[in-house]
Design a protein around this motif. Structure first.
Motif, PDB file in Angstrom:
ATOM      1  N   GLY A   2       0.886  -1.407  -0.051  1.00  0.00           N
ATOM      2  CA  GLY A   2      -0.035   0.152  -0.076  1.00  0.00           C
ATOM      3  C   GLY A   2       0.699   1.223   0.101  1.00  0.00           C
ATOM      4  N   ARG A   3       0.262   2.300  -0.198  1.00  0.00           N
ATOM      5  CA  ARG A   3       0.997   3.505  -0.321  1.00  0.00           C
ATOM      6  C   ARG A   3      -0.119   4.733   0.165  1.00  0.00           C
ATOM      7  NH1 ARG A   3       2.999   6.388  -6.060  1.00  0.00           N
ATOM      8  NH2 ARG A   3       1.759   8.032  -5.735  1.00  0.00           N
ATOM      9  N   VAL A   4       0.374   5.740   0.811  1.00  0.00           N
ATOM     10  CA  VAL A   4      -0.339   6.949   1.260  1.00  0.00           C
ATOM     11  C   VAL A   4       0.612   8.137   0.647  1.00  0.00           C
ATOM     12  CG1 VAL A   4      -1.110   8.183   3.045  1.00  0.00           C
ATOM     13  CG2 VAL A   4      -1.293   5.802   3.136  1.00  0.00           C
ATOM     14  N   ASP A   5       0.013   8.890  -0.021  1.00  0.00           N
ATOM     15  CA  ASP A   5       0.459  10.215  -0.441  1.00  0.00           C
ATOM     16  C   ASP A   5       0.059  11.370   0.582  1.00  0.00           C
ATOM     17  OD1 ASP A   5       1.085  10.603  -3.878  1.00  0.00           O
ATOM     18  OD2 ASP A   5       0.324   8.799  -2.998  1.00  0.00           O
ATOM     19  N   TYR A   6       1.288  12.008   0.997  1.00  0.00           N
ATOM     20  CA  TYR A   6       1.227  13.216   1.892  1.00  0.00           C
ATOM     21  C   TYR A   6       1.574  14.441   1.129  1.00  0.00           C
ATOM     22  CZ  TYR A   6       0.725   9.927   5.622  1.00  0.00           C
ATOM     23  OH  TYR A   6       0.540   8.629   6.493  1.00  0.00           O
ATOM     24  N   LEU A   7       0.787  15.674   1.203  1.00  0.00           N
ATOM     25  CA  LEU A   7       1.302  16.696   0.551  1.00  0.00           C
ATOM     26  C   LEU A   7       0.967  17.875   1.632  1.00  0.00           C
ATOM     27  CD1 LEU A   7       2.004  17.870  -2.119  1.00  0.00           C
ATOM     28  CD2 LEU A   7      -0.773  18.359  -2.434  1.00  0.00           C
ATOM     29  N   HIS A   8       2.063  18.435   1.742  1.00  0.00           N
ATOM     30  CA  HIS A   8       2.189  19.580   2.851  1.00  0.00           C
ATOM     31  C   HIS A   8       1.356  19.165   4.172  1.00  0.00           C
ATOM     32  CE1 HIS A   8       4.582  21.763  -0.010  1.00  0.00           C
ATOM     33  NE2 HIS A   8       3.793  21.556  -0.785  1.00  0.00           N
ATOM     34  N   ASP A   9       1.463  18.184   4.544  1.00  0.00           N
ATOM     35  CA  ASP A   9       0.953  17.524   5.723  1.00  0.00           C
ATOM     36  C   ASP A   9       2.083  17.635   7.127  1.00  0.00           C
ATOM     37  OD1 ASP A   9      -0.453  16.266   7.973  1.00  0.00           O
ATOM     38  OD2 ASP A   9      -1.429  14.729   6.529  1.00  0.00           O
ATOM     39  N   PRO A  10       1.858  18.259   8.017  1.00  0.00           N
ATOM     40  CA  PRO A  10       2.679  18.318   9.208  1.00  0.00           C
ATOM     41  C   PRO A  10       2.893  17.130   9.940  1.00  0.00           C
ATOM     42  CG  PRO A  10       0.599  19.708   9.749  1.00  0.00           C
ATOM     43  CD  PRO A  10       0.295  19.311   8.381  1.00  0.00           C
ATOM     44  N   ASP A  11       1.741  16.103   9.794  1.00  0.00           N
ATOM     45  CA  ASP A  11       1.683  14.866  10.240  1.00  0.00           C
ATOM     46  C   ASP A  11       2.505  13.668   9.517  1.00  0.00           C
ATOM     47  OD1 ASP A  11       0.528  15.888  12.366  1.00  0.00           O
ATOM     48  OD2 ASP A  11      -1.620  15.536  11.674  1.00  0.00           O
ATOM     49  N   ALA A  12       3.035  14.218   8.419  1.00  0.00           N
ATOM     50  CA  ALA A  12       3.368  13.197   7.422  1.00  0.00           C
ATOM     51  C   ALA A  12       4.728  12.698   7.902  1.00  0.00           C
ATOM     52  CB  ALA A  12       3.889  13.935   5.964  1.00  0.00           C
ATOM     53  N   PRO A  13       5.009  11.529   7.837  1.00  0.00           N
ATOM     54  CA  PRO A  13       6.347  10.914   8.187  1.00  0.00           C
ATOM     55  C   PRO A  13       7.622  11.347   7.502  1.00  0.00           C
ATOM     56  CG  PRO A  13       5.412   9.008   6.979  1.00  0.00           C
ATOM     57  CD  PRO A  13       4.297  10.377   7.199  1.00  0.00           C
ATOM     58  N   PRO A  14       8.562  11.488   8.147  1.00  0.00           N
ATOM     59  CA  PRO A  14       9.824  12.109   7.505  1.00  0.00           C
ATOM     60  C   PRO A  14      10.408  11.260   6.234  1.00  0.00           C
ATOM     61  CG  PRO A  14      10.630  11.206   9.621  1.00  0.00           C
ATOM     62  CD  PRO A  14       9.137  11.069   9.375  1.00  0.00           C
ATOM     63  N   ALA A  15      10.677  12.049   4.835  1.00  0.00           N
ATOM     64  CA  ALA A  15      11.274  10.881   4.102  1.00  0.00           C
ATOM     65  C   ALA A  15      12.446  10.341   4.407  1.00  0.00           C
ATOM     66  CB  ALA A  15      11.488  11.916   2.776  1.00  0.00           C
ATOM     67  N   ASN A  16      12.744   9.042   3.931  1.00  0.00           N
ATOM     68  CA  ASN A  16      13.895   8.269   4.265  1.00  0.00           C
ATOM     69  C   ASN A  16      14.484   7.907   2.671  1.00  0.00           C
ATOM     70  OD1 ASN A  16      12.525   6.040   3.297  1.00  0.00           O
ATOM     71  ND2 ASN A  16      12.131   5.717   5.702  1.00  0.00           N
ATOM     72  N   SER A  17      13.900   8.165   1.646  1.00  0.00           N
ATOM     73  CA  SER A  17      14.562   7.897   0.443  1.00  0.00           C
ATOM     74  C   SER A  17      14.236   8.744  -0.586  1.00  0.00           C
ATOM     75  CB  SER A  17      14.408   6.362   0.172  1.00  0.00           C
ATOM     76  OG  SER A  17      12.953   6.452  -0.332  1.00  0.00           O
ATOM     77  N   VAL A  18      15.007   8.704  -1.513  1.00  0.00           N
ATOM     78  CA  VAL A  18      14.627   9.620  -2.861  1.00  0.00           C
ATOM     79  C   VAL A  18      14.828   8.834  -4.038  1.00  0.00           C
ATOM     80  CG1 VAL A  18      15.204  11.571  -4.315  1.00  0.00           C
ATOM     81  CG2 VAL A  18      15.006  12.117  -1.867  1.00  0.00           C
ATOM     82  N   VAL A  19      13.841   8.433  -4.864  1.00  0.00           N
ATOM     83  CA  VAL A  19      13.907   7.365  -6.158  1.00  0.00           C
ATOM     84  C   VAL A  19      13.647   8.296  -7.142  1.00  0.00           C
ATOM     85  CG1 VAL A  19      13.274   5.476  -7.008  1.00  0.00           C
ATOM     86  CG2 VAL A  19      13.414   5.487  -4.544  1.00  0.00           C
TER      87      VAL A  19
END
Length: 157
Positions: A2-19
């Protein structure tokens, strides 16, 4: 997965990768846009996916479109580069990607529409019907930019 998209959401988890990834804006002779319904989040999107080691970026476009839709694509040009650090994608396996996506205009060059393990539906959609589809705002932006052929340079942002 599964996947969840966060857009400028202060509750979004911090990124740990860039692909680096691609999406393809493809229109047929009738002007319809090739769209997929993603199996990981149930939303409609342009076909695309991650860039693999050993590929040129245009090869990534062709491979991803073929894998997800059964359509053979020919890349025309680049319509935009999207690197908004406020857009992150959280996957079930714990990966949280910062967006890095390139949108290419392409044309169909054969094949037959089919689904894959990444798509539950694949269809050609009249552009006037796109507002009826559940499409993430960042994907809508890519579609709008790709449809605007008056741009002399690709959107970068």
């Amino acid at each position: 997965m599964g996947r969840v998209d966060y857009l400028h959401d202060p509750d979004a988890p911090p990124a740990n990768s860039v692909v680096p990834s691609v999406v393809a804006f493809i229109q047929n002779d009738a002007g319809e846009v090739l769209m997929i319904k993603r199996s990981d989040n149930g939303r409609w999107a342009l076909p695309g996916g991650g860039h693999d080691v050993g590929e040129s970026i245009s090869d990534t476009v062709v491979r991803e479109v073929w894998e997800e839709t059964g359509i053979k694509a020919e890349v025309i040009d680049l319509s935009g580069i999207y690197t908004d650090p406020g857009h992150v994608l959280a996957y079930d396996d714990g990966e949280v990607r910062q967006q890095f996506s390139m949108c290419f205009r392409a044309r169909p060059a054969g094949g037959e529409v089919r689904t894959s393990n990444e798509t539950t539906q694949v269809r050609w959609v009249d552009p006037t019907d796109l507002p009826k589809f559940d499409i993430h705002p960042t994907m809508r932006l890519r579609i709008e930019h790709a449809m605007d052929r008056s741009q002399l340079a690709p959107y970068i942002g």
